[in-house]
Design an enzyme around this catalytic site. Structure first.
Site, PDB file in Angstrom:
ATOM      1  N   ASP A   1      43.581  54.192  46.632  1.00  0.00           N
ATOM      2  CA  ASP A   1      43.722  52.742  46.802  1.00  0.00           C
ATOM      3  C   ASP A   1      43.466  52.400  48.272  1.00  0.00           C
ATOM      4  O   ASP A   1      44.021  53.032  49.166  1.00  0.00           O
ATOM      5  CB  ASP A   1      45.143  52.305  46.389  1.00  0.00           C
ATOM      6  CG  ASP A   1      45.307  50.790  46.357  1.00  0.00           C
ATOM      7  OD1 ASP A   1      45.584  50.245  45.278  1.00  0.00           O
ATOM      8  OD2 ASP A   1      45.169  50.148  47.420  1.00  0.00           O
TER       9      ASP A   1
ATOM     10  N   ASP B   1      39.703  47.761  44.493  1.00  0.00           N
ATOM     11  CA  ASP B   1      39.976  48.713  45.577  1.00  0.00           C
ATOM     12  C   ASP B   1      40.795  49.913  45.108  1.00  0.00           C
ATOM     13  O   ASP B   1      41.409  50.596  45.916  1.00  0.00           O
ATOM     14  CB  ASP B   1      40.703  48.008  46.731  1.00  0.00           C
ATOM     15  CG  ASP B   1      42.206  47.846  46.495  1.00  0.00           C
ATOM     16  OD1 ASP B   1      42.611  47.668  45.333  1.00  0.00           O
ATOM     17  OD2 ASP B   1      42.954  47.909  47.477  1.00  0.00           O
ATOM     18  N   GLU B   2      40.781  50.176  43.819  1.00  0.00           N
ATOM     19  CA  GLU B   2      41.686  51.171  43.280  1.00  0.00           C
ATOM     20  C   GLU B   2      41.040  51.916  42.122  1.00  0.00           C
ATOM     21  O   GLU B   2      40.388  51.315  41.278  1.00  0.00           O
ATOM     22  CB  GLU B   2      42.911  50.382  42.786  1.00  0.00           C
ATOM     23  CG  GLU B   2      43.990  51.169  42.182  1.00  0.00           C
ATOM     24  CD  GLU B   2      45.043  50.256  41.546  1.00  0.00           C
ATOM     25  OE1 GLU B   2      44.997  49.021  41.710  1.00  0.00           O
ATOM     26  OE2 GLU B   2      45.902  50.804  40.849  1.00  0.00           O
TER      27      GLU B   2
HETATM   28  P1  TTP Z   1      46.194  45.616  46.610  1.00  0.00           P
HETATM   29  O1  TTP Z   1      45.643  47.004  46.598  1.00  0.00           O
HETATM   30  O2  TTP Z   1      47.368  45.321  45.752  1.00  0.00           O
HETATM   31  O3  TTP Z   1      46.601  45.184  48.087  1.00  0.00           O
HETATM   32  P2  TTP Z   1      45.923  45.531  49.480  1.00  0.00           P
HETATM   33  O4  TTP Z   1      44.764  46.437  49.320  1.00  0.00           O
HETATM   34  O5  TTP Z   1      45.653  44.241  50.204  1.00  0.00           O
HETATM   35  O6  TTP Z   1      47.085  46.268  50.257  1.00  0.00           O
HETATM   36  P3  TTP Z   1      47.685  47.740  50.018  1.00  0.00           P
HETATM   37  O7  TTP Z   1      47.445  48.475  51.294  1.00  0.00           O
HETATM   38  O8  TTP Z   1      49.116  47.529  49.726  1.00  0.00           O
HETATM   39  O9  TTP Z   1      46.936  48.325  48.856  1.00  0.00           O
HETATM   40  O10 TTP Z   1      45.064  44.591  46.198  1.00  0.00           O
HETATM   41  C1  TTP Z   1      43.709  44.777  46.573  1.00  0.00           C
HETATM   42  C2  TTP Z   1      43.072  43.447  46.919  1.00  0.00           C
HETATM   43  O11 TTP Z   1      43.170  42.569  45.808  1.00  0.00           O
HETATM   44  C3  TTP Z   1      43.747  42.743  48.076  1.00  0.00           C
HETATM   45  O12 TTP Z   1      43.233  43.154  49.344  1.00  0.00           O
HETATM   46  C4  TTP Z   1      43.471  41.314  47.777  1.00  0.00           C
HETATM   47  C5  TTP Z   1      43.359  41.234  46.269  1.00  0.00           C
HETATM   48  N1  TTP Z   1      44.602  40.652  45.749  1.00  0.00           N
HETATM   49  C6  TTP Z   1      44.656  39.289  45.514  1.00  0.00           C
HETATM   50  O13 TTP Z   1      43.653  38.585  45.680  1.00  0.00           O
HETATM   51  N2  TTP Z   1      45.828  38.734  45.075  1.00  0.00           N
HETATM   52  C7  TTP Z   1      46.966  39.482  44.888  1.00  0.00           C
HETATM   53  O14 TTP Z   1      48.009  38.939  44.497  1.00  0.00           O
HETATM   54  C8  TTP Z   1      46.898  40.903  45.128  1.00  0.00           C
HETATM   55  C9  TTP Z   1      48.118  41.756  44.931  1.00  0.00           C
HETATM   56  C10 TTP Z   1      45.711  41.431  45.559  1.00  0.00           C
HETATM   57 MG    MG Z   2      44.907  48.210  48.147  1.00  0.00          MG
END
Ligand code: TTP
Ligand code: MG
Length: 406
Positions: free
Chosen positions: A9, A104-105
Site C-alpha cells: 500500500d 494504491d493497494e
Molecule cells: P489510503 O491508502 O487509504 O490512504 P493514503 O494512501 O492517503 O495513506 P496511507 O499512508 O494511510 O495509506 O487511500 C489511498 C488514496 O485513496 C488516498 O491517497 C486518497 C484516496 N482516498 C480518498 O479519496 N478518500 C478516502 O476517504 C480515502 C480513505 C482515500
Molecule cells: Mg495508501
C-alpha cells in the site's frame, strides 16, 4: 507449503504523487481534497499533517482549523490514475498473481518465489526500491501466510515500512492489537464488542464462536477466523474485460442531429481511450439507444478488421445511428456506444498504409496529453459543441449518468 502473501500500500498516495511532482512540498503538512474554504473532505493527508490530527474523511474546514499552515491542493485524478497504473505494472513484474484492491493497494501471491530474490523479504525491499526510484513514492509492505495478516502488517509498518509475520506467528502477532485494526470491523461492531469487554484481537480470537455469532450474526465466523490469523482467501487477478461501453442520458429527450453526433463522438473517444489503455482491439461495435417511451434497442456491427481507433468506433456507431433513426423517429433519451469481442492487437496490415500510421501516432499523442491533463484538455471539433451542454471538469464532461462519465 505455507503461502506467502504480500500486501503493498502506497503511503499518503495522492499527497505523495503531488510531492513527487513538486519537491518543495516534501516534508510539509499537505492535504489533497480541495481548498479549505470549500465544502468537502480530506482525501489524503501527508504524515506531517497527520501529526496535527488530520485524516482522510475530515471536513476541509476542520483540517484547516487544526493545522492552519497546511498546504491544500485540489488534486487531479488522471495523475493518480497514471501513477497507479505504473505502480501496478511494477508489481506485475514480480508475480502474475496480482490483485489490485484500489488505486494504491494490491495483494501479490509470491509463494515459492524465495529463490529468485534470495528471500521474500528481499523481494519486498526490491519492490519498495523500484517504486521509490521509478515513481518517487514510498510503499509499505506486509508479508504473511494470508491476506488479512499481510494487510494488518502493512498498515502497522506505515510509513515506508516492511513487516513480515512468520508462518505460525499470525495469532500472536494480531493478539495485542485493538479490534479496529482488523479489516472489516467498523465503528458499530467495535462499540458492540467493547460493550462485551472485547478490546483486543486476541480477546476476539479466544471468544467462543457461538457467543460471538449470537451477537454479530454469521459475520462472526469470518472475523473469528481472521482474528486467529486464519485466512485462505486467494489472491485473484482481475478477470479480463469482455466489453467496454459508455452511455449517457440527455437532460431532455432529443432529435438534434448535431447533439447526438457530438455525444456519440465523445463517448466513442472515451471507449477508444479505454480500449487502448487496456492494449486491446475490438471486433464488434454496439450502439444503444433508449427512446422517449423507454423502448431500448441495441444495434451491432462486426468490423472487417479489429480496431482500437476512435474514428472507426465513431463511424461505425454513426452508421448504426443513422439506420436506426431512419426506422424510428421518436426523440432519444439515452445514447451509448460499446465494443466487444476484444482481441490482442495483432500486426495490422492497414498499418502499412501511411495515413493510418499517422492517425495512430496522432491518437497516441492525444492519449498521452489526456492522461496528463485530463480528457477535455484536447477536443475534437465535433465534441466542442458539448461545452455548451455539459459541465466540464478536468476529467471530462460530467454526463447525466455520473457513474458512466468515467
Ligand atoms: P489510503 O491508502 O487509504 O490512504 P493514503 O494512501 O492517503 O495513506 P496511507 O499512508 O494511510 O495509506 O487511500 C489511498 C488514496 O485513496 C488516498 O491517497 C486518497 C484516496 N482516498 C480518498 O479519496 N478518500 C478516502 O476517504 C480515502 C480513505 C482515500
Ligand atoms: Mg495508501
Amino acid at each position: 507449503m505455507a503461502r506467502r502473501i504480500m500486501h503493498i500500500d502506497l503511503d499518503a498516495f495522492f499527497v505523495s504523487v503531488e510531492q513527487a511532482l513538486k519537491p518543495a512540498l516534501k516534508g510539509k503538512p499537505v492535504v489533497v481534497g480541495g481548498r479549505p474554504d470549500r465544502r468537502g473532505v480530506v482525501a489524503s493527508a501527508s504524515y506531517e499533517a497527520r501529526k496535527f490530527g488530520l485524516h482522510a474523511g475530515m471536513p476541509l474546514a476542520t483540517a484547516s482549523r487544526l493545522c492552519p499552515q497546511a498546504i491544500f491542493i485540489e488534486g487531479s485524478f488522471p495523475k493518480y490514475r497514471g501513477a497507479s497504473q505504473r505502480f501496478m505494472a511494477i508489481l506485475a513484474d514480480f508475480s502474475p498473481y496480482l490483485e489490485p484492491v484500489s488505486l494504491d493497494e494490491a495483494y501479490l501471491d509470491v509463494t515459492g518465489f524465495e529463490s529468485i530474490h534470495g528471500s521474500i523479504r528481499q523481494m519486498a525491499v526490491t519492490i519498495k526500491q523500484r517504486v521509490k526510484d521509478e515513481l518517487g513514492l514510498s510503499a509499505s509492505v506486509g508479508i504473511a501466510s494470508g491476506k488479512v495478516v499481510a494487510k494488518v502488517a502493512a498498515e502497522l509498518s506505515k510509513p515506508d515500512g516492511l513487516l513480515e509475520v512468520a508462518a505460525g506467528e499470525e495469532g500472536s502477532f494480531l493478539a495485542p492489537l485493538a479490534i479496529t485494526q482488523l479489516p472489516g470491523i467498523g465503528k458499530k461492531t467495535e462499540r458492540l464488542l467493547n460493550s462485551l469487554g472485547i478490546n483486543t484481537i486476541g480477546q476476539l480470537a479466544t471468544m467462543p464462536l457461538e457467543v460471538l455469532k449470537s451477537h454479530v450474526g454469521a459475520f462472526g465466523e469470518l472475523i473469528h477466523r481472521h482474528a486467529n490469523g486464519i485466512d485462505d482467501r486467494k489472491v485473484v487477478p482481475p478477470s479480463p474485460t469482455k466489453s467496454i461501453s459508455r452511455e449517457t442520458t440527455f437532460g431532455q429527450d432529443t432529435r438534434d442531429r448535431s447533439l447526438l453526433e457530438a455525444t456519440l463522438r465523445y463517448l466513442s473517444e472515451r471507449v477508444g481511450a479505454d480500449l487502448r489503455q487496456r492494449e486491446k482491439q475490438a471486433r464488434c461495435v454496439t450502439l444503444k439507444l433508449r427512446y422517449a417511451d423507454f423502448t431500448t434497442i441495441t444495434r451491432r456491427h462486426t468490423l472487417g478488421e479489429s480496431s482500437n481507433s476512435d474514428q472507426t468506433i465513431f463511424h461505425t456507431g454513426l452508421k448504426l445511428l443513422n439506420r436506426a433513426r431512419a426506422q424510428e423517429k421518436q426523440p432519444i433519451r439515452l445514447i451509448g456506444i460499446g465494443v466487444s469481442n476484444l482481441v490482442e492487437p495483432g500486426r495490422q496490415l492497414g498499418m502499412l498504409d501511411s495515413s493510418a500510421q499517422r492517425m495512430e501516432q496522432l491518437t497516441r499523442a492525444i492519449d498521452r496529453i489526456r492522461n496528463k491533463y485530463g480528457f477535455t484538455a484536447i477536443q475534437t471539433g465535433r465534441t466542442l459543441l458539448l461545452k455548451e451542454i455539459f459541465p466540464e471538469t478536468g476529467e471530462g464532461y460530467t454526463l447525466h449518468t455520473p457513474g458512466l462519465s468515467r
